[in-house]
Scaffold this active site. Structure first.
Site, PDB file in Angstrom:
ATOM      1  CD  GLU A 121     -24.035   0.734  26.717  1.00  0.00           C
ATOM      2  OE1 GLU A 121     -24.714  -0.300  26.636  1.00  0.00           O
ATOM      3  OE2 GLU A 121     -22.866   0.760  27.143  1.00  0.00           O
ATOM      4  CG  ASP A 161     -20.637  -1.073  26.737  1.00  0.00           C
ATOM      5  OD1 ASP A 161     -21.389  -2.026  26.492  1.00  0.00           O
ATOM      6  OD2 ASP A 161     -20.258  -0.261  25.867  1.00  0.00           O
ATOM      7  CG  ASP A 190     -16.676   1.119  30.079  1.00  0.00           C
ATOM      8  OD1 ASP A 190     -17.848   1.461  30.364  1.00  0.00           O
ATOM      9  OD2 ASP A 190     -16.183   1.287  28.950  1.00  0.00           O
ATOM     10  CD  GLU A 208     -17.220   7.650  29.728  1.00  0.00           C
ATOM     11  OE1 GLU A 208     -18.349   8.133  29.502  1.00  0.00           O
ATOM     12  OE2 GLU A 208     -16.298   8.295  30.233  1.00  0.00           O
ATOM     13  CE1 TYR A 237     -17.665  -2.426  26.352  1.00  0.00           C
ATOM     14  CE2 TYR A 237     -15.934  -2.227  27.984  1.00  0.00           C
ATOM     15  CZ  TYR A 237     -16.915  -1.649  27.203  1.00  0.00           C
ATOM     16  OH  TYR A 237     -17.153  -0.301  27.288  1.00  0.00           O
ATOM     17  NE  ARG A 266     -15.130   2.215  23.875  1.00  0.00           N
ATOM     18  CZ  ARG A 266     -16.276   1.917  23.275  1.00  0.00           C
ATOM     19  NH1 ARG A 266     -17.099   1.039  23.835  1.00  0.00           N
ATOM     20  NH2 ARG A 266     -16.621   2.503  22.146  1.00  0.00           N
ATOM     21  CG  HIS A 311     -12.646  -4.632  32.156  1.00  0.00           C
ATOM     22  ND1 HIS A 311     -12.525  -3.395  31.578  1.00  0.00           N
ATOM     23  CD2 HIS A 311     -13.789  -4.591  32.881  1.00  0.00           C
ATOM     24  CE1 HIS A 311     -13.545  -2.634  31.952  1.00  0.00           C
ATOM     25  NE2 HIS A 311     -14.312  -3.350  32.741  1.00  0.00           N
TER      26      HIS A 311
END
Length: 855
Positions: free
Chosen positions: A9, A82, A84, A86, A299, A301, A345
């Site tokens: 990203e 990432d 997740d 998104e 990470y 989130r 996670h």
């Protein structure tokens, strides 16, 4: 040309990963989402099963073009956003815009950006997880349905430019309902009585509180009853009726997840949720720490407190090494994940616990260091043994009255050695007492109290409530709060959220016409259904269909029945005092409701509206010292009483009130553009410039104004390697100058000629001085600019006055003075040179006039 292309990203993440992968890999940044629903249309075909129409985002077209060219020439393409929903959606969109076949779309994920984690991820690529993609699509389409249909409706009925959202509006409802609870709360008086006692013949005292009277719990409602009890108990004999001793344990808290990190950073560091996430992103994506660039944390989130076994073992070794074997529990501490958490996670933790905060402090900005220190301490403490306390409960009998005292003494500090919270100074220390001991009464102390309304939500408590109710996800908390503030639905008052009139009106309309969508439990159930889509247990299109059927019916009814609020006449008609036209309800930019003339813009008369439940303005005997009209007693937003002229808006004079209720002239002040380092609010200074400090209008923080010399010392560029390491040779980057301004260059020059632009966050914070701007009278501040430090007016951008600080100012000639001479301007506007150590040194000399050409 590299035969393998890796897409992430951000540029920072790309730079860190490229150093781990080495030659043969071309790591590029897509800068977030590259495709989304169109901005100017609905973009979802409901009739065909909620088929979304995705478009390449305008700001991403150039990047997409570059990625297509690179992918076309590469043998392999790795998608590494990432780990997740998104991130999975970004990878899926990249696959489509790059036209990659499914078998060639290699998806790699890693929970931490370290050399070992990145290399392991690239050895085990996988395909794109469509369950994660569908969960993200369902969320995005749900938000588009609610936002695209509700926002225009609210804007038409209230005021233009408003928005409504599936999570945002429910969060606003929580804040509004808490404010209503506060308004309806009736405070009640109560009293407590504490006895100051000691063992007979000893000096060391302790306190015990009155709990029971004649065998029943005591309730003291007024001062009279408290006084009667004090008199009655003063002559009683006091003795120890019972002693209970026990050992209590305080277990360590789990390592951070997103919500708890935001809460702790807000309460301990006073960071907003958005600031916390931005700093955590920087720590995750990679920081130059001397010879390498590494992601310092995992990470950020996540909603799972799970910790990898290797990290647990490393942390236990660190604890034993630093604190001793007694601080290591027999088994690793394991924490249960909340329902619905993504167990794949990990918790937020340091990527290497042996990388202590002090070891990396010189490479981090002040705020980065504070957050990393908080994360590191929380994680290390989570793998430490519990703290142990010796607790003593004592019952004291005095006739019909029963007093109780509690003492606590630490036996073993355990996890508090690292995390803190074991301060024994707050605990009462009791003397050695046994049942039957006679006690000596030193004093009976009655104290008055009042029950308090439930507190307003702060960022920390709002995030906690959203998490508790299951509203939103870790990634949505910060943007939700930002939206509420940006739309002026709420304002911050002493770090807590207070709903504005606009926020209250919008909430009332939405709750009345969309009760299902505004229901907290319904929103929580929708989050659960999105989790089931992610797990492959629910079809995402069917979920959207069930939601849309009821929502579309509510929407059609609301379009017919919802009444407009702004621009309508109040319940009781009010005439304009200037032109006689009817007054109508309007909303200010700050979200406050007021009455404005319907003849605007020909007539600009306005009138404020009293707040519901607020005290009415009361006319006093005091007269306005400007126009002679009676002064009204009013209550401000922050609960402070003041006097305002009754001739408003013709006369806007206000006065303060002292403790006796007498009017006092308020100290005039001037706002500056200088931001408060604690909360970011605007700071102001006395109008006459006599004060020696700046005061924050929001949090009342005070910042002393410095001499120029002190400001120069505080804004010195650090020379301890905190500007980072050279990415080519590993040397230290240093500050250098050129005709184009400041830049970073390798200290190994000329052997290494690497250069880099100077990041803004590496510059020291500006410092206010006692020097005044000759144009507006506000204090000057020492700032860093493209060409070095300079003096600038704190009133920027309203006042753009600046003074250059010479690179080599002349030393002050006065004996014993270490200051420098710089150009200043006196109150008469005449320039001169003065010492930077003023007022300690008042040496001055005139500025030599420049001779004109040819003379």
């Amino acid at each position: 040309m590299a035969d393998k292309v890796v897409i992430v990203e951000s540029k920072a993440k790309a730079r860190t990963i490229s150093r781990y992968l080495g030659k043969g890999y071309d790591v590029r940044a897509c800068r977030g989402h590259v495709r989304d629903l169109p901005e100017d249309e609905f973009g979802v075909d409901v009739e065909q099963g909620f088929v979304p129409t995705y478009q390449t985002m305008p700001g991403s077209r150039r990047v997409v073009g570059q990625l297509r060219k690179a992918a076309a020439k590469a043998d392999e393409v790795y998608l590494a956003p990432d780990p997740d929903r998104e991130g999975e959606a970004i990878a899926w969109h990249l696959q489509h815009v790059l036209e990659l076949p499914e078998e060639e779309a290699r998806r790699v994920t890693f929970n931490e950006i370290t050399r070992s984690a990145v290399r392991e991820a690239f050895q085990n690529p996988r395909g794109i997880d469509l369950n994660l993609v569908n969960a993200q699509q369902a969320r995005r389409i749900l938000d588009r349905i609610v936002g695209y249909e509700l926002s225009p409706l609210i804007s038409r009925k209230v005021v233009r430019g408003l928005s409504a959202g599936r999570v945002q509006s429910v969060a606003l409802r929580l804040i509004v309902e808490r404010e209503r609870e506060r308004d309806a709360f009736q405070s009640e008086e109560y009293w407590e009585i504490r006895a100051v006692l000691s063992r007979a013949g000893e000096k060391d005292t302790f306190e015990a509180e009155l709990k029971r009277l004649d065998g029943e719990d005591v309730e003291i409602r007024d001062e009279k009853r408290a006084g009667e009890l004090v008199e009655a108990l003063r002559d009683e004999a006091y003795r120890v009726a019972g002693v209970q001793e026990r050992t209590s344990h305080s277990k360590a808290a789990p390592p951070f997840i997103t919500s708890t990190m935001q809460q702790a950073a807000n309460s301990r560091l006073r960071f907003t949720a958005a600031q916390t996430m931005r700093l955590a992103q920087q720590l995750y994506e990679g920081v130059d720490i001397g010879a390498e660039t590494v992601g310092l944390i995992t990470y950020m989130r996540t909603d799972s407190p799970r910790v990898a076994r290797q990290a647990q073992e490393a942390c236990r070794r660190l604890v034993e090494q630093e604190c001793g074997a007694d601080y290591v529990p027999k088994k690793p501490n394991v924490f249960r994940s909340p329902k619905g958490a993504q167990a794949a996670h990990e918790a937020i933790r340091p990527s290497d616990p042996f990388r202590r905060p002090d070891d990396v402090k010189r490479y981090l900005s002040e705020r980065q260091f504070k957050l990393y220190d908080l994360i590191w301490r929380r994680f290390v403490a989570s793998q430490m043994a519990p703290a142990r306390y010796h607790v003593t409960d004592v019952t004291v009998q005095a006739g019909p009255a029963e007093f109780r005292a509690r003492g606590r003494r630490m036996l073993f500090d355990g996890h508090t050695r690292v995390m803190g919270g074991g301060d024994e100074t707050k605990d009462q220390q009791l003397p050695a007492l046994t049942e039957g001991d006679e006690l000596e009464l030193h004093e009976l102390v009655p104290s008055q109290h009042f029950t308090q309304p439930p507190p307003r939500y702060t960022e920390a408590t709002l995030v906690r409530e959203l998490e508790k109710q299951g509203i939103g996800r870790p990634s949505t908390y910060a943007p939700t709060i930002q939206t509420l503030l940006r739309r002026n639905y709420v304002r911050r008052v002493r770090r807590a959220f207070q709903p504005t009139d606009l926020g209250i009106v919008v909430t009332e309309l939405l709750v009345e016409h969309f009760p299902r969508e505004m229901d907290v439990s319904f929103t929580s159930r929708m989050e659960g259904e999105l989790d089931e889509i992610e797990e492959g247990k629910r079809d995402w299109r069917a979920t959207l269909a069930v939601f849309y059927d009821q929502f579309s019916a509510d929407l059609a009814e609301a379009r017919e029945k919802m009444e407009a609020v702004s621009g309508t006449e109040p319940g009781e008609p009010v005439e304009c005092e200037q032109c006689g036209r009817p007054m109508v309800v309007k909303f200010s930019r700050g979200g406050d409701k007021f009455l404005g003339c319907s003849g605007f813009p020909e007539c600009t008369y306005t009138k404020s509206l009293p707040k519901p439940g607020a005290d009415e303005a009361v006319e006093t005997e005091h007269k306005c010292d400007k126009c002679g009209a009676p002064m009204l007693r009013r209550v401000g937003r922050r609960g402070r009483e003041y006097l305002a002229c009754s001739a408003f808006p013709g006369c806007r004079n206000i006065m303060g009130l002292d403790r006796e209720g007498n009017p006092v002239k308020l100290e005039p002040r001037r706002n500056t553009g200088f931001g408060c380092p604690r909360c970011g609010g605007r700071m102001h200074v006395a109008q006459d410039g006599a004060a020696e400090e700046l005061t924050c209008a929001r949090c009342r923080n005070r910042l002393p104004m410095l001499t120029v010399q002190e400001a120069l010392e505080r804004t010195e560029m650090p020379q301890d390697g905190s500007l980072g390491a050279c990415e080519k040779c590993g040397g230290q980057m240093t500050l250098k100058r050129s005709r184009k301004g400041l830049f970073l260059g390798c200290s190994s020059y000329p052997d290494c000629k690497n250069t880099a632009s100077l990041p803004k966050d590496a510059l020291p914070d500006p410092q206010p001085t006692r020097e005044k701007c000759e144009k507006c009278g506000r204090p000057l501040v020492v700032r860093w600019g493209q060409y070095g430090r300079f003096l600038a007016c704190s009133g920027f951008p309203g006042c753009r006055n600046v003074w250059r600080l010479s690179g080599r100012p002349k030393a002050c000639p006065r004996d014993g003075c270490t200051g420098k001479l710089i150009k200043k301007v006196g109150e008469d506007g005449v320039a001169y040179k003065g010492c930077t150590r003023y007022p300690e040194c008042d040496y001055t000399e005139p500025v030599k006039a420049k001779s004109k050409k040819g003379q």
